[in-house]
Design an enzyme around this catalytic site. Structure first.
Site, PDB file in Angstrom:
ATOM      1  CG  ASP A  79      -1.870  -1.190   1.199  1.00 41.31           C
ATOM      2  OD1 ASP A  79      -2.169  -1.690   0.114  1.00 41.31           O
ATOM      3  OD2 ASP A  79      -2.270  -1.621   2.297  1.00 41.31           O
ATOM      4  CD  GLN A 117       0.703  -8.837  -2.605  1.00 41.74           C
ATOM      5  OE1 GLN A 117       1.394  -9.478  -3.379  1.00 41.74           O
ATOM      6  NE2 GLN A 117      -0.563  -8.565  -2.885  1.00 41.74           N
ATOM      7  CE  LYS A 123       2.279  -2.422  -4.360  1.00 37.94           C
ATOM      8  NZ  LYS A 123       2.056  -2.047  -2.954  1.00 37.94           N
ATOM      9  N   GLY A 171      -4.596  -4.239  -3.774  1.00 35.92           N
ATOM     10  CA  GLY A 171      -5.578  -3.187  -4.075  1.00 35.92           C
ATOM     11  C   GLY A 171      -4.780  -1.965  -4.456  1.00 35.92           C
ATOM     12  CG  HIS A 172      -2.036  -2.000  -7.004  1.00 31.53           C
ATOM     13  ND1 HIS A 172      -1.122  -2.549  -7.866  1.00 31.53           N
ATOM     14  CD2 HIS A 172      -1.764  -2.544  -5.780  1.00 31.53           C
ATOM     15  CE1 HIS A 172      -0.341  -3.388  -7.201  1.00 31.53           C
ATOM     16  NE2 HIS A 172      -0.716  -3.408  -5.942  1.00 31.53           N
TER      17      HIS A 172
HETATM   18  P1  GDP Z   1      -0.782   0.349  -3.532  1.00 33.73           P
HETATM   19  O1  GDP Z   1      -1.373  -0.923  -3.070  1.00 33.73           O
HETATM   20  O2  GDP Z   1       0.695   0.423  -3.313  1.00 33.73           O
HETATM   21  O3  GDP Z   1      -1.158   0.705  -4.939  1.00 33.73           O
HETATM   22  O4  GDP Z   1      -1.406   1.495  -2.605  1.00 33.73           O
HETATM   23  P2  GDP Z   1      -2.953   1.616  -2.167  1.00 33.73           P
HETATM   24  O5  GDP Z   1      -3.727   2.130  -3.317  1.00 33.73           O
HETATM   25  O6  GDP Z   1      -3.430   0.386  -1.520  1.00 33.73           O
HETATM   26  O7  GDP Z   1      -2.826   2.681  -1.007  1.00 33.73           O
HETATM   27  C1  GDP Z   1      -2.306   3.941  -1.201  1.00 33.73           C
HETATM   28  C2  GDP Z   1      -3.381   4.958  -0.804  1.00 33.73           C
HETATM   29  O8  GDP Z   1      -2.787   6.233  -0.663  1.00 33.73           O
HETATM   30  C3  GDP Z   1      -4.460   5.131  -1.857  1.00 33.73           C
HETATM   31  O9  GDP Z   1      -5.665   5.458  -1.222  1.00 33.73           O
HETATM   32  C4  GDP Z   1      -3.946   6.292  -2.681  1.00 33.73           C
HETATM   33  O10 GDP Z   1      -4.990   6.996  -3.336  1.00 33.73           O
HETATM   34  C5  GDP Z   1      -3.315   7.138  -1.622  1.00 33.73           C
HETATM   35  N1  GDP Z   1      -2.168   7.941  -2.026  1.00 33.73           N
HETATM   36  C6  GDP Z   1      -1.183   7.634  -2.905  1.00 33.73           C
HETATM   37  N2  GDP Z   1      -0.248   8.602  -2.906  1.00 33.73           N
HETATM   38  C7  GDP Z   1      -0.633   9.521  -2.003  1.00 33.73           C
HETATM   39  C8  GDP Z   1      -0.058  10.738  -1.525  1.00 33.73           C
HETATM   40  O11 GDP Z   1       1.013  11.152  -1.922  1.00 33.73           O
HETATM   41  N3  GDP Z   1      -0.779  11.406  -0.571  1.00 33.73           N
HETATM   42  C9  GDP Z   1      -1.961  10.971  -0.092  1.00 33.73           C
HETATM   43  N4  GDP Z   1      -2.563  11.700   0.840  1.00 33.73           N
HETATM   44  N5  GDP Z   1      -2.514   9.837  -0.518  1.00 33.73           N
HETATM   45  C10 GDP Z   1      -1.858   9.112  -1.456  1.00 33.73           C
HETATM   46  P1  IMO Z   2      -0.938  -4.149  -2.259  1.00 23.87           P
HETATM   47  O1  IMO Z   2      -0.471  -4.699  -3.590  1.00 23.87           O
HETATM   48  C1  IMO Z   2      -1.025  -4.598   2.059  1.00 23.87           C
HETATM   49  C2  IMO Z   2      -1.110  -8.661   3.671  1.00 23.87           C
HETATM   50  C3  IMO Z   2      -2.376  -9.102   4.374  1.00 23.87           C
HETATM   51  C4  IMO Z   2      -1.794 -10.103   5.348  1.00 23.87           C
HETATM   52  C5  IMO Z   2      -0.670 -10.759   4.545  1.00 23.87           C
HETATM   53  C6  IMO Z   2      -1.066 -12.061   3.872  1.00 23.87           C
HETATM   54  O2  IMO Z   2      -2.226  -3.438  -2.303  1.00 23.87           O
HETATM   55  O3  IMO Z   2       0.168  -3.397  -1.607  1.00 23.87           O
HETATM   56  P2  IMO Z   2      -2.646 -12.764   1.864  1.00 23.87           P
HETATM   57  O4  IMO Z   2      -3.995 -12.284   1.433  1.00 23.87           O
HETATM   58  O5  IMO Z   2      -1.576 -12.531   0.852  1.00 23.87           O
HETATM   59  O6  IMO Z   2      -2.680 -14.163   2.365  1.00 23.87           O
HETATM   60  O7  IMO Z   2      -2.268 -11.858   3.140  1.00 23.87           O
HETATM   61  O8  IMO Z   2      -0.313  -9.822   3.558  1.00 23.87           O
HETATM   62  N1  IMO Z   2      -1.320  -8.152   2.294  1.00 23.87           N
HETATM   63  C7  IMO Z   2      -1.245  -6.861   1.957  1.00 23.87           C
HETATM   64  N2  IMO Z   2      -1.069  -5.763   2.719  1.00 23.87           N
HETATM   65  N3  IMO Z   2      -1.133  -4.472   0.732  1.00 23.87           N
HETATM   66  C8  IMO Z   2      -1.282  -5.560  -0.053  1.00 23.87           C
HETATM   67  O9  IMO Z   2      -1.240  -5.489  -1.397  1.00 23.87           O
HETATM   68  C9  IMO Z   2      -1.403  -6.822   0.560  1.00 23.87           C
HETATM   69  N4  IMO Z   2      -1.576  -8.082   0.101  1.00 23.87           N
HETATM   70  C10 IMO Z   2      -1.515  -8.886   1.178  1.00 23.87           C
HETATM   71  O10 IMO Z   2      -3.004  -8.034   5.012  1.00 23.87           O
HETATM   72  O11 IMO Z   2      -1.189  -9.419   6.420  1.00 23.87           O
HETATM   73 MG    MG Z   3      -2.901  -1.586  -1.804  1.00 24.95          MG
END
Ligand code: GDP
Ligand code: IMO
Ligand code: MG
Length: 422
Positions: A12, A223, A15, A39-40
């Site tokens: 998270d 991840q 990416k 979840g991207h």
């Molecule tokens: P990913 O899994 O690495 O793609 O990241 P996620 O989408 O799960 O989580 C990142 C969260 O931070 C999302 O809700 C994005 O919209 C948000 N986000 C990304 N970059 C920034 C930033 O620079 N500032 C803020 N406030 N939010 C951001």
């Molecule tokens: P993105 O790509 C954050 C965590 C879960 C749990 C562990 C194992 O959005 O960064 P699993 O479902 O793989 O058996 O879970 O890994 N986890 C993540 N945490 N971002 C993710 O993906 C994750 N994918 C799995 O919360 O701790």
């Molecule tokens: Mg994510």
């Protein structure tokens, strides 16, 4: 050449946002591991999109998106993702290709995930319950079903045999899991029909040809490094190699073909699910990070645990991946803290160490912090590096010096446009 974009923490990091920002410079965006546990999030034109299996380059007309052999695909979730995208003007048939060698997540894999977690009780991993672990177990156990199997009439027999085996395994766990397999199977078959409308490719061959033609490829990690099956905080990890090497096996790319390794991290740290987290905060500061950063899982909606930046863990991730440039996300979330703390060492077994020990367990590691001045300015409207506050620049310089890698992007908000190049 293939460039990599990898999360350096516990996922998270942002990416999805950065892949979307960078896609204009690439011909192909490819996912190489993980599955719908990811979840991207992407945000532009006032709309927020969350992708789970589909690469984050899908909104750009110039790029082909590939789901590589290292990914595990749940046809049910995949169909939902495609349904969500149908309202946008995207030519999915010509933009999205799936590796025949990618493994399929069966409904019973999800049930097994739930049963395994329930049986673990307090020691549960905190899995997203998307069936990731059981599917990779069947892959490495040489029992799995692959996308390419769907091209043969025998796929239903293969499915039945595997699902029957899984039912026996669910019984073995002896936990209370309620399910209606018929209903789940109907949904699964609908997903399969949708999946079969897409083009299946031998993605490694596709990549060889693309590289020979001089195409630019970006591999999108899912991840983060600390969730890597080998190098993460085992057993509280996911079931794939999230680190640079995973891109070689998950796409069929030779190590010598890897170009830039872009490492992405938040200006602080978050973790969702169980497992050690040395810099986790349980105070007002942690609550502020969660509130301002809107730290809720994009896949499960669970609140993310928050804490200060852990430089010991980040250095480790930079080394494991051979990161050549860094991207710091969510700098805006730290605006307003008088003092910013960075963990530069751990207290472990009575001594101070600056590396990740074999077993970090709750309570056996405590962070040693270096304190820096914070900044109060709102960063979210800034577009130029020369506008960044001095104290933020000092924070960035401090990190660059410690990590010995330049920070090339500072992100100041979720939108595509809130991205500052340095
Ligand atoms: P990913 O899994 O690495 O793609 O990241 P996620 O989408 O799960 O989580 C990142 C969260 O931070 C999302 O809700 C994005 O919209 C948000 N986000 C990304 N970059 C920034 C930033 O620079 N500032 C803020 N406030 N939010 C951001
Ligand atoms: P993105 O790509 C954050 C965590 C879960 C749990 C562990 C194992 O959005 O960064 P699993 O479902 O793989 O058996 O879970 O890994 N986890 C993540 N945490 N971002 C993710 O993906 C994750 N994918 C799995 O919360 O701790
Ligand atoms: Mg994510």
């Amino acid at each position: 050449m293939v460039d990599l974009l990898l999360g350096l923490q516990w996922g998270d990091e942002g990416k999805g946002k950065i892949v979307d920002v960078l896609t204009k410079d690439y011909d192909i965006i490819a996912r190489f591991q993980g599955g719908p546990n990811a979840g991207h999030t992407l945000e532009f034109d006032g709309i927020k999109h969350v992708l789970h299996t589909i690469p984050s380059g899908i909104f750009h007309k110039n790029a082909i998106n590939i789901v590589g052999n290292g990914v595990v695909i749940d046809p049910v979730i995949f169909k939902k993702e495609l349904d969500n995208l149908s309202q946008f003007d995207i030519d999915i048939a010509s933009k999205l290709f799936i590796s025949r060698k990618a493994h399929l997540i069966l409904p019973t894999h999800r049930l097994l995930d739930a049963a395994s977690e329930a049986a673990k009780g307090k020691a549960k991993i905190g899995s997203t319950l998307k069936g990731i672990g059981p599917t990779y177990m069947d892959k490495t156990g040489r029992n799995g079903m692959r996308v390419g199997d769907l091209e043969f009439d025998t796929w239903k027999e293969k499915y039945r045999a595997l699902a029957n085996k899984h039912e026996g395994m669910i019984d073995y766990y002896n936990v209370d899991i309620q399910y209606d397999l018929k209903e789940l199977e109907e949904e699964f078959c609908e997903g399969i029909e949708t999946l079969k409308k897409l083009t299946f490719i031998d993605s490694e061959q596709y990549m060889f040809d693309a590289m020979a033609e001089g195409k630019k490829i970006l591999a999108e990690g899912a991840q983060g490094s600390l969730l890597d099956i080998d190098f993460g905080t085992y057993p509280y990890v996911t079931s794939s190699n999230t680190t640079a090497a995973g891109a070689c096996t998950g796409l069929g790319v030779a190590p010598g073909k890897i170009g830039r390794v872009l490492g992405i991290f938040k200006a602080y740290t978050t973790r969702v699910g169980s497992g050690p987290f040395p810099t986790e905060l349980f105070d007002e500061d942690g609550a502020t990070m969660g509130r301002v950063g809107n730290e809720f899982g994009a896949t499960t909606g669970r609140p993310r645990r928050c804490g200060w930046l852990d430089l010991v863990a980040l250095k480790y991730a930079v080394q494991i991946n051979g990161v050549t440039e860094l991207m710091m996300m969510k700098a805006d979330v730290l605006s307003g803290f008088d003092t910013i703390k960075v963990c530069t060492a751990y207290q472990y077994g009575g001594e101070e160490i600056d590396h990740l020990p074999y077993n970090i367990e709750d309570g056996n590691v405590s962070p040693v912090y270096t304190e820096l001045h914070g900044w109060s300015q709102d960063l979210t409207k800034m577009t130029d590096a020369k506008d960044l506050p001095d104290t933020l620049n000092s924070y960035i310089s401090f990190l660059e010096k410690e990590l010995n890698v330049p920070i090339k992007i500072v992100s100041v908000g979720p939108d595509r446009k809130q991205t500052i190049l340095r």
